[in-house]
Design a protein around this motif. Structure first.
Motif, short mmCIF file in Angstrom:
data_model
loop_
_atom_site.label_atom_id
_atom_site.label_comp_id
_atom_site.label_asym_id
_atom_site.label_seq_id
_atom_site.Cartn_x
_atom_site.Cartn_y
_atom_site.Cartn_z
N PRO A 14 0.83 -1.21 0.00
CA PRO A 14 0.00 0.00 0.00
C PRO A 14 0.87 1.26 0.00
O PRO A 14 1.90 1.33 0.68
N VAL A 15 0.46 2.23 -0.80
CA VAL A 15 1.20 3.48 -0.90
C VAL A 15 1.42 4.06 0.49
O VAL A 15 0.52 4.07 1.33
N GLU A 45 1.39 18.50 -6.03
CA GLU A 45 0.33 17.63 -6.57
C GLU A 45 0.64 16.16 -6.29
O GLU A 45 -0.26 15.37 -5.99
N ALA A 46 1.91 15.79 -6.36
CA ALA A 46 2.30 14.41 -6.04
C ALA A 46 2.00 14.10 -4.57
O ALA A 46 1.52 13.02 -4.24
N TRP A 47 2.26 15.07 -3.69
CA TRP A 47 1.98 14.88 -2.26
C TRP A 47 0.48 14.66 -2.04
O TRP A 47 0.08 13.76 -1.30
N PHE A 48 -0.35 15.46 -2.70
CA PHE A 48 -1.80 15.29 -2.55
C PHE A 48 -2.26 13.93 -3.08
O PHE A 48 -3.15 13.31 -2.50
N ARG A 49 -1.66 13.46 -4.16
CA ARG A 49 -2.01 12.13 -4.67
C ARG A 49 -1.61 11.06 -3.66
O ARG A 49 -2.35 10.11 -3.43
N LEU A 50 -0.43 11.21 -3.06
CA LEU A 50 0.00 10.25 -2.06
C LEU A 50 -0.96 10.24 -0.87
O LEU A 50 -1.38 9.17 -0.42
N VAL A 54 -3.13 7.06 0.47
CA VAL A 54 -3.05 6.56 1.84
C VAL A 54 -4.44 6.58 2.48
O VAL A 54 -4.88 5.61 3.10
N GLY A 55 -5.16 7.68 2.31
CA GLY A 55 -6.50 7.80 2.88
C GLY A 55 -7.49 6.84 2.27
O GLY A 55 -8.42 6.38 2.95
N HIS A 56 -7.32 6.51 1.01
CA HIS A 56 -8.22 5.57 0.33
C HIS A 56 -8.23 4.23 1.06
O HIS A 56 -9.30 3.64 1.28
N TRP A 57 -7.05 3.76 1.46
CA TRP A 57 -6.98 2.50 2.22
C TRP A 57 -7.73 2.63 3.55
O TRP A 57 -8.43 1.70 3.96
N GLN A 58 -7.60 3.78 4.19
CA GLN A 58 -8.24 3.99 5.49
C GLN A 58 -9.76 4.00 5.37
O GLN A 58 -10.47 3.45 6.21
N VAL A 59 -10.28 4.64 4.33
CA VAL A 59 -11.72 4.81 4.18
C VAL A 59 -12.38 3.59 3.51
O VAL A 59 -13.43 3.12 3.95
N LEU A 82 -9.84 1.19 -6.95
CA LEU A 82 -10.14 2.58 -6.63
C LEU A 82 -11.62 2.86 -6.56
O LEU A 82 -12.42 2.22 -7.24
N SER A 83 -11.96 3.86 -5.77
CA SER A 83 -13.29 4.44 -5.75
C SER A 83 -13.12 5.95 -5.67
O SER A 83 -13.19 6.53 -4.59
N TYR A 84 -12.84 6.57 -6.82
CA TYR A 84 -12.52 7.98 -6.86
C TYR A 84 -13.74 8.87 -7.10
O TYR A 84 -13.61 10.08 -7.20
N ARG A 85 -14.91 8.27 -7.23
CA ARG A 85 -16.14 9.03 -7.49
C ARG A 85 -15.96 9.98 -8.68
O ARG A 85 -16.33 11.15 -8.63
N ARG A 86 -15.39 9.43 -9.73
CA ARG A 86 -15.14 10.23 -10.94
C ARG A 86 -16.46 10.72 -11.52
O ARG A 86 -17.45 10.01 -11.51
N ILE A 87 -16.43 11.92 -12.05
CA ILE A 87 -17.59 12.48 -12.73
C ILE A 87 -17.47 12.06 -14.19
O ILE A 87 -16.79 12.71 -14.99
#
Length: 172
Positions: A14-15, A45-50, A54-59, A82-87
């Motif tokens: 996991p990232v 932007e890379a930091w926000f992706r990271l 990390v949060g994706h695993w938590q949620v 992934l579950s990014y809720r893409r539009i």
């Protein structure tokens, strides 16, 4: 606990924060981002992706894995559920899979190996009826990989103004 997956040649973990420098380098590589982003992502932007990963695993209890080579632990990219809720229309109604490898490791079967391992994990843990993915029509290597993994196109649409093909894989 987030799972670590090992294959013959790869370690998927996991990232984590320790992946930041490698992620920055990958997201700045034109050979990597050309089918994903209009331009390189900067360090912020890379930091926000990271943090997103990390949060994706938590949620969600699933997410992106950093892919490293067995033996030397070299960072080569990521694969994830992934579950990014893409539009996007039609809307995704199943977990999405995504992958991306450094150009130095493309064409060696490593993306297939990593994605197949992620799919096997999904089949065991997510109990989803299907997986979906979204690929640029110009990204012929990823479209071919998706076909090898059992994905079939079901829609053509746009995402953030760019043409994309939506694909699905039943039976997870």
């Amino acid at each position: 606990m987030s799972p670590v997956i090992e294959t013959d040649r790869l370690i998927l973990s996991p990232v984590a924060e320790g992946d930041y420098a490698d992620l920055c380098a990958l997201l700045a590589d034109p050979g990597f981002f050309r089918h994903i982003f209009p331009q390189a992502l900067n360090a912020e932007e890379a930091w926000f992706r990271l943090l997103r990963d990390v949060g994706h695993w938590q949620v969600m209890g699933y997410g992106n894995w950093a892919i490293r080579t067995q033996g030397d632990g070299r960072y080569i990219g990521s694969v994830g559920l992934l579950s990014y809720r893409r539009i996007v229309d039609p809307a995704f109604d199943a977990p999405e899979i995504g992958w991306g490898l450094s150009p130095a490791f493309q064409g060696k079967g490593m993306a297939f190996e990593a994605a197949a391992a992620a799919i096997a994990w999904a089949e065991q843990h997510l109990k989803a009826d299907r997986l979906v993915c979204m690929i640029s029509p110009d990204n012929t290597p990823s479209l071919a990989l998706a076909g090898r993994l059992g994905f079939k196109p079901y829609a053509e649409t746009t995402y953030k103004g760019d043409a994309v093909i939506l694909l699905e894989r039943a039976g997870t």
